[in-house]
Design a protein around this motif. Structure first.
Motif, PDB file in Angstrom:
ATOM      1  N   TYR A 137       0.846  -1.192   0.000  1.00 48.34           N
ATOM      2  CA  TYR A 137       0.000   0.000   0.000  1.00 48.34           C
ATOM      3  C   TYR A 137       0.883   1.245   0.000  1.00 48.34           C
ATOM      4  N   ASP A 138       0.339   2.345  -0.519  1.00 55.15           N
ATOM      5  CA  ASP A 138       1.139   3.563  -0.687  1.00 55.15           C
ATOM      6  C   ASP A 138       1.356   4.310   0.617  1.00 55.15           C
ATOM      7  N   PHE A 139       0.383   4.265   1.485  1.00 56.91           N
ATOM      8  CA  PHE A 139       0.518   4.920   2.789  1.00 56.91           C
ATOM      9  C   PHE A 139      -0.583   4.402   3.703  1.00 56.91           C
ATOM     10  N   LEU A 140      -0.471   4.731   4.977  1.00 57.47           N
ATOM     11  CA  LEU A 140      -1.448   4.330   5.978  1.00 57.47           C
ATOM     12  C   LEU A 140      -2.193   5.563   6.469  1.00 57.47           C
ATOM     13  N   VAL A 141      -3.492   5.415   6.734  1.00 57.38           N
ATOM     14  CA  VAL A 141      -4.304   6.493   7.303  1.00 57.38           C
ATOM     15  C   VAL A 141      -4.911   5.978   8.596  1.00 57.38           C
ATOM     16  N   PHE A 142      -4.817   6.757   9.675  1.00 62.84           N
ATOM     17  CA  PHE A 142      -5.469   6.322  10.900  1.00 62.84           C
ATOM     18  C   PHE A 142      -6.142   7.486  11.608  1.00 62.84           C
ATOM     19  N   GLY A 143      -7.161   7.137  12.385  1.00 62.24           N
ATOM     20  CA  GLY A 143      -7.949   8.130  13.118  1.00 62.24           C
ATOM     21  C   GLY A 143      -9.280   7.536  13.520  1.00 62.24           C
ATOM     22  N   SER A 144     -10.104   8.332  14.153  1.00 55.74           N
ATOM     23  CA  SER A 144     -11.408   7.876  14.613  1.00 55.74           C
ATOM     24  C   SER A 144     -12.459   8.043  13.534  1.00 55.74           C
ATOM     25  N   HIS A 145     -13.624   7.497  13.806  1.00 53.81           N
ATOM     26  CA  HIS A 145     -14.778   7.769  12.949  1.00 53.81           C
ATOM     27  C   HIS A 145     -15.190   9.230  13.113  1.00 53.81           C
ATOM     28  N   ALA A 146     -15.944   9.732  12.142  1.00 54.83           N
ATOM     29  CA  ALA A 146     -16.503  11.093  12.140  1.00 54.83           C
ATOM     30  C   ALA A 146     -15.442  12.177  11.992  1.00 54.83           C
ATOM     31  N   VAL A 147     -14.267  11.822  11.453  1.00 54.42           N
ATOM     32  CA  VAL A 147     -13.279  12.856  11.123  1.00 54.42           C
ATOM     33  C   VAL A 147     -13.173  13.037   9.614  1.00 54.42           C
ATOM     34  N   GLY A 148     -13.941  12.238   8.856  1.00 56.82           N
ATOM     35  CA  GLY A 148     -13.943  12.355   7.399  1.00 56.82           C
ATOM     36  C   GLY A 148     -13.356  11.175   6.662  1.00 56.82           C
ATOM     37  N   LEU A 149     -12.866  10.176   7.385  1.00 50.80           N
ATOM     38  CA  LEU A 149     -12.189   9.047   6.744  1.00 50.80           C
ATOM     39  C   LEU A 149     -13.133   8.165   5.944  1.00 50.80           C
ATOM     40  N   HIS A 150     -14.408   8.131   6.323  1.00 50.46           N
ATOM     41  CA  HIS A 150     -15.361   7.241   5.668  1.00 50.46           C
ATOM     42  C   HIS A 150     -16.216   7.957   4.630  1.00 50.46           C
ATOM     43  N   GLY A 151     -15.979   9.226   4.434  1.00 53.17           N
ATOM     44  CA  GLY A 151     -16.766   9.971   3.462  1.00 53.17           C
ATOM     45  C   GLY A 151     -15.902  10.876   2.614  1.00 53.17           C
ATOM     46  N   ALA A 152     -15.552  12.014   3.181  1.00 51.35           N
ATOM     47  CA  ALA A 152     -14.833  13.037   2.427  1.00 51.35           C
ATOM     48  C   ALA A 152     -13.526  12.532   1.839  1.00 51.35           C
ATOM     49  N   MET A 153     -12.703  11.880   2.663  1.00 52.29           N
ATOM     50  CA  MET A 153     -11.371  11.513   2.196  1.00 52.29           C
ATOM     51  C   MET A 153     -11.425  10.456   1.099  1.00 52.29           C
ATOM     52  N   ILE A 154     -12.402   9.558   1.165  1.00 46.81           N
ATOM     53  CA  ILE A 154     -12.540   8.558   0.101  1.00 46.81           C
ATOM     54  C   ILE A 154     -12.768   9.258  -1.230  1.00 46.81           C
ATOM     55  N   GLY A 155     -13.678  10.246  -1.229  1.00 50.83           N
ATOM     56  CA  GLY A 155     -13.978  10.966  -2.453  1.00 50.83           C
ATOM     57  C   GLY A 155     -12.829  11.819  -2.937  1.00 50.83           C
ATOM     58  N   PHE A 156     -12.180  12.525  -2.021  1.00 47.57           N
ATOM     59  CA  PHE A 156     -11.074  13.404  -2.418  1.00 47.57           C
ATOM     60  C   PHE A 156      -9.874  12.594  -2.913  1.00 47.57           C
ATOM     61  N   PHE A 157      -9.598  11.464  -2.259  1.00 50.42           N
ATOM     62  CA  PHE A 157      -8.524  10.592  -2.739  1.00 50.42           C
ATOM     63  C   PHE A 157      -8.831  10.072  -4.139  1.00 50.42           C
ATOM     64  N   ALA A 158     -10.094   9.693  -4.374  1.00 54.07           N
ATOM     65  CA  ALA A 158     -10.478   9.160  -5.685  1.00 54.07           C
ATOM     66  C   ALA A 158     -10.189  10.164  -6.791  1.00 54.07           C
ATOM     67  N   LEU A 159     -10.433  11.438  -6.523  1.00 50.80           N
ATOM     68  CA  LEU A 159     -10.182  12.486  -7.522  1.00 50.80           C
ATOM     69  C   LEU A 159      -8.688  12.631  -7.823  1.00 50.80           C
ATOM     70  N   CYS A 160      -7.857  12.077  -6.946  1.00 48.78           N
ATOM     71  CA  CYS A 160      -6.402  12.144  -7.131  1.00 48.78           C
ATOM     72  C   CYS A 160      -5.820  10.790  -7.557  1.00 48.78           C
ATOM     73  N   GLY A 161      -6.669   9.880  -7.968  1.00 46.46           N
ATOM     74  CA  GLY A 161      -6.184   8.592  -8.458  1.00 46.46           C
ATOM     75  C   GLY A 161      -5.916   7.567  -7.379  1.00 46.46           C
TER      76      GLY A 161
END
Length: 515
Positions: free
Chosen positions: A77-101
């Protein structure tokens, strides 16, 4: 060297299965454990690898054997992401990462099933998670090698907590890590008003998939499509009420659910524990706040992450998308439309609705109404047929599910005409419902008022924050000082007696010093 001695070195549990695995590799294990390389670089690790990981063919390895042998998860994997729920990991970041490939992720789950439904939600062990993530990483790496995907990441937002927790996290390479944090009061506000798709509380029949049919009115359907997880995703369903034990589905959030989420440290407020579990391999942490990905800040923040982790910078032409709220449509899309030539359009009042059966489903063209944040649009761009449709908002996109369905559509102009009308109405219905759901959201002041009402919960929160904010308190105290609502909480709780909950919380022990 005996098998028992090998197990002692690797802290491997003695069982018939584990002994059989150790015996199978004994001729490789003994020379490795006696080597200078092992003694110099690995012997002091809490769970040292029992064979040389540098010489391992991960693609040909059995994940169950790799677990017993203490082999690190494949670091493809290219990198690791960690944190709690409700910080954007399950919504915003998935979409923003997708726009960056960055179009795929692997993640640890507290639930055993990939699609978490109330009917099959069970606890997944550390070993379960290790073996599943091992397989997923291998498969995604193959897609990466063929060029189908460019980047993927490993996400740790659920804390897997059992007797093997330390071992699981010690076998994860966190040397390139992104950690996203948020004001704890905002986190509690988010989880206490957590929406979900009602279909997740149903048991799918063999021939009735989740989705819409041409004869169904989309404007009527979505009034009871979103429910709120006021009791957590732990209940069973029944056909009478939708939720077990006679409870009806909640279509409004309840601030009192904050208590359940506050104590559910497997999903929320576990950053300090996770930081300490990953500490042996953490080298550099890229620390960002949820607020860095809101509005005008988001585009520049994603440029920063792209440069840091080596994925593609976002396109200037997509800047408007980075200023959108991904979560507004997260639980309403993607929505599949099953379109069959024999099906009347829902506006055709005199037409008889078809029976929804296996034959109708299998012979229908499958079209998905999704958003521009859908990673599948970038993995399979040839299936993007958005240009054929008039949509209620440019944030929407339309994807056909297969090339075969695309061919059928080209041969059915009358059906395509129906689908165009339906997709337009469906996008309007989804947008309308998203606005309705937004009016139901809680605010941080609702959480503070709840804490003011329940002093015992303030004591619990104060105790948990000792662990959760460990990393920030140690390295970035200015971030805590900048948390507007948490600072209000501190004022509210300044005269409270300290509470010691290190014995038991929610059925499992938790303590600042446990890890």
């Amino acid at each position: 060297m005996t098998v028992e001695q090998i197990c002692q070195i690797g802290k491997v549990k003695i069982s018939d299965e584990n002994i059989a695995i150790i015996n199978q590799y004994k001729d490789y294990i003994i020379p490795w454990l006696s080597s200078d390389e092992f003694k110099t670089n690995y012997a002091k690790k809490e769970f040292p690898p029992l064979i040389n990981p540098a010489k391992l063919d991960y693609e040909g390895s059995d994940p169950a054997h790799a677990w017993v042998l203490n082999l690190p998860l494949p670091a493809f994997y290219d990198f690791l992401v960690f944190g709690s729920h409700a910080v954007g990991l399950h919504g915003a970041m998935i979409g923003f990462f997708a726009l960056c490939g960055v179009t795929r992720k692997v993640m640890a789950l507290r639930g055993a099933a990939a699609n978490l439904t109330a009917a099959n939600l069970t606890d997944a062990s550390s070993q379960d998670n290790y073996e599943r993530m091992f397989k997923e990483i291998i498969n995604l790496n193959k897609l990466k090698q063929t060029g189908r995907i460019k980047h993927f990441y490993l996400q740790l937002s659920d804390l897997v907590l059992d007797d093997d927790t330390k071992k699981l996290y010690s076998l994860i390479d966190a040397s390139s890590a992104l950690h996203i944090v948020r004001d704890p009061i905002s986190v509690l506000k988010g989880v206490a008003a957590l929406p979900h798709r009602a279909e997740l509380l149903k048991v799918e029949e063999d021939f009735v998939p989740f989705g819409m049919f041409l004869h169904q009115d989309p404007f009527a359907h979505f009034s009871k499509h979103i429910f709120y997880m006021n009791h957590g995703l732990t209940m069973n369903t029944d056909k009478q009420s939708g939720v077990g034990e006679g409870k009806e589905m909640d279509f409004l959030p309840d601030i009192n659910s904050a208590e359940w989420w506050l104590l559910n440290y497997e999903q929320t407020f576990h950053d300090g524990i996770m930081y300490q579990l990953l500490a042996p391999s953490l080298k550099n942490i890229k620390l960002k706040q949820t607020t860095d990905f809101i509005g005008e800040k988001c585009f520049e923040s994603m440029c920063e992450l792209a440069d840091y982790f080596g994925f593609e910078r976002p396109k200037q032409s997509d800047r408007w998308l980075f200023e959108k709220r991904v979560s507004d449509l997260k639980h309403l899309t993607p929505m599949i439309l099953y379109a069959h030539e024999s099906s009347p359009l829902y506006t055709e009042q005199n037409s008889k609705a078809p029976e929804i059966n296996k034959e109708l489903v299998e012979n229908s063209i499958k079209i998905t109404l999704t958003t521009r944040f859908d990673g599948m649009l970038y993995i399979l761009p040839e299936l993007d047929i958005s240009s054929l449709f008039e949509l209620a908002d440019p944030i929407f996109a339309v994807r056909i599910e297969s090339a075969e369905d695309a061919l059928k559509l080209l041969k059915s102009p009358e059906l395509l005409a129906k689908i165009k009308i339906y997709i337009k109405d469906l996008s309007q219905a989804l947008l309308k419902q998203a606005k309705i759901e937004n009016t139901k959201k809680l605010k941080e002041n609702d959480v503070l008022a709840w804490f003011e009402k329940y002093p015992k919960m303030r004591q619990v929160m104060s105790f948990i924050m000792k662990q959760h904010l460990l990393l920030l308190r140690t390295h970035k105290p200015e971030i805590i000082e900048g948390y507007k609502y948490y600072q209000e909480f501190l004022k509210l709780s300044k005269d409270d007696e300290p509470l010691d909950l290190s014995s038991e919380l929610n059925g499992k022990s938790i303590s600042v010093t446990n890890f």
